[in-house]
Design an enzyme around this catalytic site. Structure first.
Site, PDB file in Angstrom:
ATOM      1  N   HIS A 104       0.812  -1.218   0.000  1.00 47.09           N
ATOM      2  CA  HIS A 104       0.000   0.000   0.000  1.00 47.09           C
ATOM      3  C   HIS A 104       0.838   1.258   0.000  1.00 47.09           C
ATOM      4  CE1 HIS A 104      -2.752  -3.174   1.335  1.00 47.09           C
ATOM      5  NE2 HIS A 104      -3.572  -2.525   0.541  1.00 47.09           N
ATOM      6  N   ASP A 161      -8.450   3.568   8.455  1.00 51.12           N
ATOM      7  CA  ASP A 161      -9.733   3.629   7.746  1.00 51.12           C
ATOM      8  C   ASP A 161      -9.930   2.389   6.883  1.00 51.12           C
ATOM      9  OD1 ASP A 161     -10.077   6.104   8.804  1.00 51.12           O
ATOM     10  OD2 ASP A 161      -9.444   7.188   7.018  1.00 51.12           O
ATOM     11  N   GLU A 271     -13.609  11.924  12.838  1.00 42.03           N
ATOM     12  CA  GLU A 271     -12.886  12.215  11.599  1.00 42.03           C
ATOM     13  C   GLU A 271     -13.597  13.349  10.881  1.00 42.03           C
ATOM     14  OE1 GLU A 271     -11.454   9.271   8.925  1.00 42.03           O
ATOM     15  OE2 GLU A 271     -10.419   8.114  10.482  1.00 42.03           O
TER      16      GLU A 271
HETATM   17  C1  LIG Z   1      -6.135   2.467   0.536  1.00 41.17           C
HETATM   18  C2  LIG Z   1      -5.197   2.863   1.631  1.00 41.17           C
HETATM   19  C3  LIG Z   1      -5.709   3.308   2.829  1.00 41.17           C
HETATM   20  C4  LIG Z   1      -4.861   3.690   3.867  1.00 41.17           C
HETATM   21  N1  LIG Z   1      -5.412   4.122   5.031  1.00 41.17           N
HETATM   22  C5  LIG Z   1      -4.605   4.476   6.045  1.00 41.17           C
HETATM   23  C6  LIG Z   1      -5.143   4.926   7.277  1.00 41.17           C
HETATM   24  O1  LIG Z   1      -6.342   5.049   7.467  1.00 41.17           O
HETATM   25  N2  LIG Z   1      -4.268   5.230   8.279  1.00 41.17           N
HETATM   26  C7  LIG Z   1      -2.923   5.104   8.118  1.00 41.17           C
HETATM   27  O2  LIG Z   1      -2.189   5.351   9.063  1.00 41.17           O
HETATM   28  N3  LIG Z   1      -2.395   4.709   6.956  1.00 41.17           N
HETATM   29  C8  LIG Z   1      -3.192   4.402   5.913  1.00 41.17           C
HETATM   30  N4  LIG Z   1      -2.640   4.015   4.728  1.00 41.17           N
HETATM   31  C9  LIG Z   1      -1.184   4.018   4.578  1.00 41.17           C
HETATM   32  C10 LIG Z   1      -0.569   2.727   5.114  1.00 41.17           C
HETATM   33  O3  LIG Z   1      -0.571   2.743   6.530  1.00 41.17           O
HETATM   34  C11 LIG Z   1       0.860   2.588   4.639  1.00 41.17           C
HETATM   35  O4  LIG Z   1       0.884   2.455   3.264  1.00 41.17           O
HETATM   36  C12 LIG Z   1       1.578   1.461   5.341  1.00 41.17           C
HETATM   37  O5  LIG Z   1       2.881   1.440   4.847  1.00 41.17           O
HETATM   38  C13 LIG Z   1       0.940   0.090   5.295  1.00 41.17           C
HETATM   39  O6  LIG Z   1       0.964  -0.523   4.078  1.00 41.17           O
HETATM   40  P1  LIG Z   1       1.350  -2.071   3.866  1.00 41.17           P
HETATM   41  O7  LIG Z   1       0.926  -2.887   5.006  1.00 41.17           O
HETATM   42  O8  LIG Z   1       0.840  -2.448   2.536  1.00 41.17           O
HETATM   43  O9  LIG Z   1       2.951  -2.000   3.864  1.00 41.17           O
HETATM   44  P2  LIG Z   1       3.953  -1.833   2.645  1.00 41.17           P
HETATM   45  O10 LIG Z   1       3.525  -0.780   1.704  1.00 41.17           O
HETATM   46  O11 LIG Z   1       4.231  -3.161   2.061  1.00 41.17           O
HETATM   47  O12 LIG Z   1       5.222  -1.315   3.423  1.00 41.17           O
HETATM   48  C14 LIG Z   1       5.323   0.021   3.842  1.00 41.17           C
HETATM   49  C15 LIG Z   1       6.752   0.315   4.336  1.00 41.17           C
HETATM   50  O13 LIG Z   1       6.994  -0.412   5.522  1.00 41.17           O
HETATM   51  C16 LIG Z   1       7.991  -1.393   5.295  1.00 41.17           C
HETATM   52  N5  LIG Z   1       7.495  -2.626   5.900  1.00 41.17           N
HETATM   53  C17 LIG Z   1       6.423  -3.368   5.533  1.00 41.17           C
HETATM   54  N6  LIG Z   1       6.272  -4.412   6.351  1.00 41.17           N
HETATM   55  C18 LIG Z   1       7.277  -4.316   7.256  1.00 41.17           C
HETATM   56  C19 LIG Z   1       7.679  -5.100   8.356  1.00 41.17           C
HETATM   57  N7  LIG Z   1       7.015  -6.204   8.686  1.00 41.17           N
HETATM   58  N8  LIG Z   1       8.770  -4.722   9.050  1.00 41.17           N
HETATM   59  C20 LIG Z   1       9.470  -3.620   8.712  1.00 41.17           C
HETATM   60  N9  LIG Z   1       9.149  -2.842   7.678  1.00 41.17           N
HETATM   61  C21 LIG Z   1       8.055  -3.179   6.964  1.00 41.17           C
HETATM   62  C22 LIG Z   1       8.129  -1.520   3.788  1.00 41.17           C
HETATM   63  O14 LIG Z   1       9.403  -1.915   3.380  1.00 41.17           O
HETATM   64  C23 LIG Z   1       7.828  -0.117   3.336  1.00 41.17           C
HETATM   65  O15 LIG Z   1       8.947   0.710   3.470  1.00 41.17           O
HETATM   66  C24 LIG Z   1      -3.467   3.640   3.674  1.00 41.17           C
HETATM   67  C25 LIG Z   1      -2.938   3.215   2.452  1.00 41.17           C
HETATM   68  C26 LIG Z   1      -3.789   2.832   1.440  1.00 41.17           C
HETATM   69  C27 LIG Z   1      -3.225   2.439   0.126  1.00 41.17           C
END
Ligand SMILES: Cc1cc2nc3c(=O)[nH]c(=O)nc-3n(C[C@H](O)[C@H](O)[C@H](O)COP(=O)(O)OP(=O)(O)OC[C@H]3O[C@@H](n4cnc5c(N)ncnc54)[C@H](O)[C@@H]3O)c2cc1C
Length: 482
Positions: A104, A161, A271
């Protein structure tokens, strides 16, 4: 057999079977040729086929595409330990991501151009779901945890969210939602973690054990370790949720009311957003009260003194789970329309309350409907006193507003994307000038100097933690910090 197994098998078709790495040619080797270093034995797999690598060059932003050399599908935590050690010895980079093509991130934060992406989605076991906490793998999605905890009447106190995000990914970023004013972010509600550091050591950390690592990893943007398991707080929640939505035409009154609500705590969730209304814009308050059937919320008492426009109030009841999962139908629709796969040059900002009104007004006056591509604009406050993670950088003010321009690039052309990313950068510069901070999950090109300013005055601590836990800088290069 699950569809996941089938697709993984399909991905493997035609895969190169490497047994070693040649450090001179910097390439995988299918035999133990002279000088080649054997790969460590794994419980899972290291995928090198084009389909897997291409999938890992994708994220929700669809803006940057950096293809890794391989994708680790870990079969165990030991696989992650082994591959981090291997990467370190061979001078390769390595980073965790939510899943093949399911990250994400919006600007390549989990991509690795010369190295290995770890697909955390296979580490998705809920080891223990108790009364006060749950001990889960980092690849678990909040949705899955909630489904397991709600039968006991428990939930994580703060949810994003959108609940398809991974526990590890949001703990690396922050994890904010409408309950943050009361509980802080998700990083403020993690109790314990197992982390594989950049040295390739598996370490358990908490507030009372290995505290410096615990503090570094929360909102540490993957710079110090890969979170492999986390114990997250659970709290009791009533089974129902009543949602109140109402419009304001006055930004000042809207923000004043939001601040009042997060101080008096009459709602469980606060919110807000900026919405299109009568050819212009209005400010939409969204507040929720949880309840148990038989003790319904007292609407008049809850809404007393609020300055929304008469006739705009909408009240609806639903289950707590449906409230937490409220974006699922919209996301399904966007997927069907194909818009979910468009580029998303998002911009998430933390704005100090003292300058928030003028800053929001300024940014909105320069942001057209076309700039948003019908993406939402979020605006809601939380209290700085609830924050405990040193690397989650927020402005120095009692109240901080999350102000998010969640853009979809329509048309999805490279020119439009470049223009929107350029606008993000210009707004970021204005934000910095008023003492604001970005929530670093978005699409803003940042230089190492920008990052130093972002972490100031904690930059030295950040750098020190990097030297201590990832001295060879192998972890998570996609953030572009070092
Ligand atoms: C549709 C959508 C809605 C969202 N809503 C919210 C919201 O309401 N509130 C909010 O706070 N954020 C929100 N986000 C943002 C989200 O929190 C970040 O994108 C977050 O990085 C989580 O995504 P992911 O789990 O897919 O991790 P990834 O995108 O896969 O990783 C994000 C980062 O963290 C690192 N990472 C991933 N997993 C680990 C791990 N296990 N250990 C160490 N590093 C790691 C990755 O290398 C990268 O740098 C939203 C994003 C999207 C696309």
């Amino acid at each position: 057999m699950s569809s996941r197994t089938v697709s993984r098998r399909a991905l493997l078709q035609g895969a190169l079977v490497a047994v070693a790495f040649n450090p001179v040619s910097r390439s995988w080797a299918s035999t133990l040729e002279a000088g080649a270093v054997p790969l460590p034995p794994l419980d899972g797999e290291l995928l090198m086929d084009t389909a897997s690598r291409t999938a890992s060059a994708e994220d929700f932003g669809h803006i940057l595409h950096r293809t890794p050399w391989a994708v680790l599908v870990p079969g165990s935590v030991e696989d992650i330990v082994a591959m981090v050690r291997f990467a370190r010895r061979q001078g390769m980079k390595i980073a965790a991501a939510r899943g093949l093509g399911e990250s994400h991130s919006t600007f390549g934060q989990s991509q690795v151009p010369a190295g290995i992406v770890i697909d955390m989605s296979t580490l998705s076991t809920l080891h223990e779901v108790g009364d006060d906490s749950a001990w889960v793998d980092a690849g678990v999605r909040w949705h899955e945890l909630l489904q397991a905890s709600l039968p006991r009447g428990k939930s994580p106190p703060v949810l994003t969210d959108y609940i398809e995000l991974s526990v590890g990914g949001t703990l690396s970023a922050g994890g904010i939602g409408g309950q943050a004013f009361r509980w802080g972010l998700q990083v403020d509600n993690v109790l314990e973690m197992d982390v594989v550091t950049g040295r390739g050591e598996l370490v358990r950390c908490s507030r009372s054990r290995e505290r410096p690592l615990f503090d570094a990893v929360r909102s540490g943007l993957g710079q110090f370790g890969i979170i492999v398991r986390a114990r997250v707080r659970l709290v009791e929640v009533p089974p129902r949720a009543r949602t109140y939505i109402a419009l304001y035409d006055d930004l000042h009154r809207f923000m004043e009311d939001q601040r009042r609500l997060i101080e008096d705590g009459r709602f469980d969730y606060v919110e807000g957003s900026v919405v299109a209304s009568n050819g212009g814009r209005a400010y939409q308050l969204e507040v929720v009260k949880y309840f148990t059937p038989g003790s319904e919320p007292h609407d008049a008492r809850l809404l007393a003194g609020l300055g929304f426009q008469p006739g705009t109030l909408q009240v609806s009841d639903g289950s707590y789970f449906d409230f937490a999962n409220r974006l699922a139908p919209l996301v399904e629709l966007l997927k069907q329309l194909g818009v979910w796969g468009f580029p998303h040059p998002w911009l998430d900002m933390f704005v100090p309350a003292r300058s928030a009104e003028s800053f929001v007004q300024e940014v909105l006056s320069q942001t057209t409907e076309a700039d948003m591509g019908q993406g939402p604009i979020l605006l809601y406050p939380f209290r700085a006193s609830e924050l405990t993670a040193p690397f989650l950088r927020t402005p120095n003010d009692r109240h901080v507003f999350l102000f998010s321009l969640l853009r979809t690039a329509i048309p999805p052309t490279p020119e439009n994307v470049a223009s929107l990313v350029g606008k993000n950068r210009a707004i970021f510069d204005r934000l910095t000038a008023i003492g604001g901070k970005i929530y670093p999950v978005d699409a803003v090109p940042l230089s190492p100097a920008d990052w130093r300013r972002h972490f100031h005055p904690a930059w030295e601590r950040f750098e020190h933690a990097k030297r201590r836990y990832d001295p060879d800088r192998v972890l998570t290069p996609g953030q572009g910090i070092f």
